[in-house]
Scaffold this active site. Structure first.
Site, short mmCIF file in Angstrom:
data_model
loop_
_atom_site.label_atom_id
_atom_site.label_comp_id
_atom_site.label_asym_id
_atom_site.label_seq_id
_atom_site.Cartn_x
_atom_site.Cartn_y
_atom_site.Cartn_z
N ASN A 63 0.79 -1.24 0.00
CA ASN A 63 0.00 0.00 0.00
C ASN A 63 0.82 1.28 0.00
OD1 ASN A 63 -2.38 -1.34 -0.17
ND2 ASN A 63 -2.93 -1.13 1.98
N GLU A 128 -3.46 -0.77 -7.60
CA GLU A 128 -4.78 -0.92 -6.99
C GLU A 128 -5.42 0.47 -6.94
OE1 GLU A 128 -5.30 -3.16 -3.17
OE2 GLU A 128 -6.06 -1.25 -2.43
N TRP A 219 -9.22 -7.74 12.88
CA TRP A 219 -8.57 -7.26 11.65
C TRP A 219 -7.06 -7.34 11.81
CZ3 TRP A 219 -5.47 -2.76 11.32
CH2 TRP A 219 -4.86 -2.64 10.05
N ARG A 250 -14.63 -2.68 6.90
CA ARG A 250 -14.25 -4.01 6.41
C ARG A 250 -15.47 -4.83 6.02
NH1 ARG A 250 -10.28 -2.31 5.22
NH2 ARG A 250 -8.16 -2.81 5.77
N ASP A 338 -7.66 -11.44 -3.51
CA ASP A 338 -7.53 -10.35 -2.54
C ASP A 338 -7.75 -10.89 -1.12
OD1 ASP A 338 -7.21 -7.64 -1.81
OD2 ASP A 338 -9.39 -7.41 -1.66
N HIS A 375 -0.70 2.33 9.47
CA HIS A 375 -1.82 2.33 8.50
C HIS A 375 -2.33 3.77 8.38
CE1 HIS A 375 -5.43 0.60 6.53
NE2 HIS A 375 -4.75 -0.54 6.45
N SER A 422 3.25 -2.04 4.85
CA SER A 422 4.33 -3.03 4.97
C SER A 422 5.64 -2.49 4.39
CB SER A 422 3.92 -4.32 4.26
OG SER A 422 3.64 -4.08 2.89
O1 SFD Z 1 -5.30 -4.24 3.39
C1 SFD Z 1 7.76 -9.46 19.52
N1 SFD Z 1 -1.04 -4.15 6.47
C2 SFD Z 1 -0.92 -3.83 5.11
N2 SFD Z 1 0.21 -3.37 4.53
C3 SFD Z 1 0.34 -3.32 3.16
O2 SFD Z 1 1.38 -2.89 2.64
N3 SFD Z 1 -0.68 -3.73 2.35
C4 SFD Z 1 -1.88 -4.18 2.86
O3 SFD Z 1 -2.75 -4.61 2.11
C5 SFD Z 1 -2.08 -4.07 4.29
N4 SFD Z 1 -3.29 -4.44 4.92
C6 SFD Z 1 -3.17 -5.26 6.05
C7 SFD Z 1 -2.05 -5.06 6.88
C8 SFD Z 1 -1.97 -5.83 8.07
C9 SFD Z 1 -2.97 -6.79 8.36
C10 SFD Z 1 -2.87 -7.60 9.62
C11 SFD Z 1 -4.03 -6.98 7.46
C12 SFD Z 1 -4.14 -6.23 6.32
C13 SFD Z 1 -5.09 -8.01 7.74
C14 SFD Z 1 -0.18 -3.45 7.43
C15 SFD Z 1 1.24 -4.04 7.61
O4 SFD Z 1 1.14 -5.39 7.87
C16 SFD Z 1 1.92 -3.31 8.77
O5 SFD Z 1 1.98 -1.94 8.42
C17 SFD Z 1 3.35 -3.79 9.07
O6 SFD Z 1 3.39 -5.18 9.23
C18 SFD Z 1 3.89 -3.12 10.34
O7 SFD Z 1 5.20 -3.56 10.56
P1 SFD Z 1 5.82 -3.71 12.07
O8 SFD Z 1 7.20 -4.21 11.93
O9 SFD Z 1 5.58 -2.47 12.83
O10 SFD Z 1 4.87 -4.83 12.76
P2 SFD Z 1 4.81 -6.42 12.47
O11 SFD Z 1 5.06 -6.69 11.02
O12 SFD Z 1 3.53 -6.89 13.03
O13 SFD Z 1 6.02 -7.04 13.30
C19 SFD Z 1 6.08 -7.06 14.71
C20 SFD Z 1 6.97 -8.23 15.12
O14 SFD Z 1 7.32 -8.14 16.49
C21 SFD Z 1 7.13 -9.41 17.10
N5 SFD Z 1 6.90 -9.15 18.53
N6 SFD Z 1 8.95 -10.10 19.49
C22 SFD Z 1 9.58 -10.26 20.68
N7 SFD Z 1 9.08 -9.82 21.89
C23 SFD Z 1 7.88 -9.17 21.93
N8 SFD Z 1 7.37 -8.74 23.09
C24 SFD Z 1 7.18 -8.98 20.70
N9 SFD Z 1 5.99 -8.40 20.39
C25 SFD Z 1 5.84 -8.51 19.06
C26 SFD Z 1 5.94 -9.98 16.36
O15 SFD Z 1 5.80 -11.38 16.53
C27 SFD Z 1 6.26 -9.57 14.94
O16 SFD Z 1 7.11 -10.46 14.29
S1 SFD Z 1 -4.71 -3.63 4.55
O17 SFD Z 1 -5.63 -3.72 5.65
O18 SFD Z 1 -4.38 -2.27 4.26
P1 AMP Z 2 -7.84 -1.25 2.60
O1 AMP Z 2 -7.89 -2.41 1.68
O2 AMP Z 2 -9.18 -0.79 3.08
O3 AMP Z 2 -6.83 -1.37 3.69
O4 AMP Z 2 -7.32 -0.05 1.70
C1 AMP Z 2 -6.11 -0.14 1.02
C2 AMP Z 2 -5.68 1.24 0.67
O5 AMP Z 2 -6.69 1.89 -0.11
C3 AMP Z 2 -5.47 2.14 1.87
O6 AMP Z 2 -4.37 2.94 1.55
C4 AMP Z 2 -6.75 2.93 1.99
O7 AMP Z 2 -6.56 4.18 2.60
C5 AMP Z 2 -7.17 3.07 0.52
N1 AMP Z 2 -8.63 3.11 0.32
C6 AMP Z 2 -9.52 2.17 0.66
N2 AMP Z 2 -10.76 2.53 0.30
C7 AMP Z 2 -10.67 3.73 -0.29
C8 AMP Z 2 -11.60 4.64 -0.87
N3 AMP Z 2 -12.91 4.38 -0.91
N4 AMP Z 2 -11.12 5.79 -1.36
C9 AMP Z 2 -9.80 6.08 -1.31
N5 AMP Z 2 -8.87 5.27 -0.77
C10 AMP Z 2 -9.28 4.10 -0.26
#
Ligand code: SFD
Ligand code: AMP
Length: 614
Positions: A63, A128, A219, A250, A338, A375, A422
């Site tokens: 993203n 996307e 989520w 969602r 997706d 996010h 990510s």
């Molecule tokens: O659709 C310990 N994210 C999305 N990112 C994208 O680029 N595209 C997407 O499509 C994304 N979407 C999404 C996303 C996440 C999830 C769960 C869903 C959908 C369902 C967000 C990214 O995943 C997120 O921004 C990054 O992963 C953040 O990275 P970071 O490094 O801050 O967090 P991490 O990856 O969760 O890693 C944390 C690690 O730490 C470990 N850990 N280890 C030791 N001791 C402890 N006490 C610890 N506590 C935690 C964890 O196990 C982990 O390995 S969408 O919704 O937008």
């Molecule tokens: P999501 O799958 O909802 O996590 O969205 C993925 C990415 O698209 C994120 O960067 C959101 O901010 C963006 N996004 C989702 N829905 C919309 C929308 N209706 N208009 C504009 N951006 C969106």
């Protein structure tokens, strides 16, 4: 206790200790090796980096990608986007810093084997939306973990880090961390010259919509246990924007993402009567947030707000009209993949409820709130910015260093910079890694000193829940309710109830106010007292007790920040009933908190928002 009397203490020394092998942690490990060829770099992870963190189950999109090679976007554009989406408040220096480096990160991912979809017409990555690209991402995490595994001197999997260690001689300097092995129960003491925390954000501090047998379905990953904040807050790190929790729109019950549906497949949402509703709330939104109502695309929180108001007006359920857009085999595949790459449960909901998305629309709903920094939200630590573009009061040394010397962060850990996702989290890890190497090089012969009594005290504290259980279980004749101890699950449910009912969860439609927040703080204080009485029947439950501890610290911080910001900046994320409007005169600022471990007091303050991009 008999079972654990064989416990050993293991000391691990390093130059750089990376805590958490998720996206931030893997990026930090990779880049630390690049700049610190001869340094000892240790990565410690509570699960196994192969499939840990928020991306354990894969993702279907990246993203954050500029597309500078094709002149699609400039980093400045991304700053404007993130600022608008966050209703004017982001650390523009940090967002810019990630945006200018993120494309290089994505190109590395592809080189390492991540399949990125391409547009057959242009040959470019398949967009996307303006910032997002589509991937075949089921194996995203193992691909990224391999780079970290090859870069680290040592990787310690299955070690739950519970506390950070401070330097004996210099009060504001980090010296390492402690934790325990969730496999053999050994106590681990990591001594390090610099520490990078990438321990991820927080699910399950609010009561989720799914309860009972389904409560693990959230989520953000249920194992995202707030350690990024729970490790930092107790040692006095300055935190920012902790009130900026995120609520996601969602697909109902499986938490399937909506971005690909809205942006790529060009679907739309309607109320139960098939009417598009977003535009009809414009005047009402304008009366709450003024000029921010005119932003396009409509900020994420305001899209939530329109959906919530429509439901409150009795016109729910809200539907994603999937059936109008799946008119080719390719689009149908994208729709299913997706979910299959990212939230398989949503495909299972379709299968189990006889929903063919080609035939029928699917329900949408808003989620419970989460706390994270990567996010469409930006909670986390207040960090020093890059020396070439951060304003003076955002810069006190090394890029991505927190207010504690030698302590760095990345991803969800770092506050103020939204929309990293990510790729941006990995990129921020790289930035933090490079910076931590410089810090270690500059130290030259001044290693931190660790206090033996501090370690002894922490060891006793960490393992006490096992003892509480061993002693207290004899008082139980049946069931799980003990007069002497609380189980981690009981504690978690108590926390979720407090946060849900008083701090703007789903049961009040995200509404709160000063009296509710103060009552929430009273109840959190009582819960905190009871944390000493947690009982853990095994090492797994011991991990749960420390995850709960981190969640409780985070929740207190969220509550205090929500109380401090006397406005409703992000309708749709949460509402202050006593301050229902956005107030740019008083609150065009970052909120900050600092807990003082010596006095057990919290200090709240405002920090300036500098706009460095027009
Ligand atoms: O659709 C310990 N994210 C999305 N990112 C994208 O680029 N595209 C997407 O499509 C994304 N979407 C999404 C996303 C996440 C999830 C769960 C869903 C959908 C369902 C967000 C990214 O995943 C997120 O921004 C990054 O992963 C953040 O990275 P970071 O490094 O801050 O967090 P991490 O990856 O969760 O890693 C944390 C690690 O730490 C470990 N850990 N280890 C030791 N001791 C402890 N006490 C610890 N506590 C935690 C964890 O196990 C982990 O390995 S969408 O919704 O937008
Ligand atoms: P999501 O799958 O909802 O996590 O969205 C993925 C990415 O698209 C994120 O960067 C959101 O901010 C963006 N996004 C989702 N829905 C919309 C929308 N209706 N208009 C504009 N951006 C969106």
């Amino acid at each position: 206790m008999a079972l654990f009397s064989s416990r050993k203490t293991k000391f691990v020394d390093s130059d750089i200790l990376v805590i958490g092998g998720g996206f931030g942690g893997c990026g930090a490990t990779y880049e630390s090796r690049y700049w610190g060829r001869n340094l000892k770099i240790v990565l410690v992870e509570k699960a196994n980096i192969e499939r840990s963190g928020a991306v354990a189950h894969g993702l279907s999109a990246i993203n954050c990608y500029m597309g500078m090679q094709w002149d699609e976007n400039r980093p400045e554009d991304h700053v404007r986007y993130a600022r608008d989406d966050l209703m004017g408040l982001v650390r523009e220096d940090l967002v810019f810093d990630i945006a200018r480096h993120v494309d290089a990160t994505v190109h590395k991912f592809e080189e390492w084997g991540l399949p990125i979809m391409t547009d057959p017409k242009t040959g470019r990555y398949l967009r996307e939306g303006r910032w997002q690209i589509m991937i075949h991402g089921e194996s995203y995490k193992p691909i990224i973990a391999e780079a970290a595994r090859k870069s680290a001197t040592e990787v310690y999997n299955r070690i739950m880090v519970t506390h950070l260690l401070m330097d004996k001689a210099r009060p504001n300097r980090v010296a390492g961390a402690v934790g325990f092995s969730v496999r053999d129960g050994n106590f681990y003491v990591f001594r390090a010259k610099a520490v990078i925390v990438g321990a991820g954000g927080a699910s399950h501090i609010y009561r989720p919509r799914s309860v009972g047998e389904g409560m693990g379905r959230t989520w953000y990953a249920p194992w995202s246990s707030a350690s990024a904040y729970g490790l930092l807050i107790p040692i006095g790190v300055k935190m920012t924007q902790m009130e900026n929790k995120i609520v996601l729109a969602r697909f109902k019950d499986g938490y399937g993402p909506v971005g690909a549906w809205f942006l790529l497949l060009k679907s739309h949402a309607t109320n139960a009567y098939g009417e598009k509703y977003e535009a009809s709330w414009f005047e009402e939104i304008k009366s709450l947030v003024g000029k921010y109502a005119d932003i396009t695309p409509m900020p994420t929180c305001l899209r939530n707000h329109a959906m919530l108001e429509e439901i409150k007006a009795g016109k729910g359920p809200i539907y994603m009209q999937t059936q109008h857009v799946l008119d080719t085999r390719e689009k149908e595949e994208i729709g299913w993949e997706d979910f299959l790459d990212m939230t398989i449960g949503q495909a299972v909901v379709w299968a189990s409820q006889n929903i063919d998305p080609k035939e029928k629309p699917s329900e949408l709903i808003t989620s419970e709130p989460y706390v994270m920094g990567s996010h469409a939200t930006c909670s986390g630590a207040w960090a020093s910015g890059p020396d070439d573009c951060a304003p003076k009061d955002y810069q006190w040394g090394y890029n991505r260093m927190t207010t504690v010397d030698g302590l760095f962060g990345a991803g969800d850990t770092i506050g103020g910079s939204a929309h990293k996702f990510s790729s941006g989290s990995f990129t921020e890890g790289r930035i933090a890694g490079k910076s931590a190497v410089k810090y270690v090089m500059d130290l030259a012969g001044d290693p931190p000193q660790v206090d033996e009594t501090q370690i002894k005290r922490l060891e006793e504290t960490i393992f006490k829940p096992l003892e509480n259980y061993e002693v207290g279980r004899n008082e139980i004749v049946a069931g799980t309710v003990s007069p002497s101890y609380l189980s981690p699950l009981q504690g978690l449910q108590r926390l979720e109830k407090i946060m849900d009912e008083y701090v703007g969860g789903i049961s009040t439609f995200y509404m709160t106010n000063e009296p509710m927040l103060n009552r929430g703080l009273e109840l959190l204080a009582m819960l905190k007292e009871d944390l000493d009485q947690l009982g853990a029947e095994d090492l797994h439950q011991l991990q749960r007790t420390w995850e709960l501890n981190h969640r409780v610290w985070t929740s207190e911080s969220v509550t205090r920040h929500t109380l401090f910001r006397q406005e409703t900046r992000w309708p749709g994320y949460y509402y202050r009933g006593d301050h229902p409007k956005l107030d740019d005169t008083e609150w065009h600022v970052f909120t900050a908190s600092q807990y003082d471990p010596k006095t057990d007091e919290w200090h709240m303050s405002k920090l300036p928002v500098h706009h460095i991009i027009d």
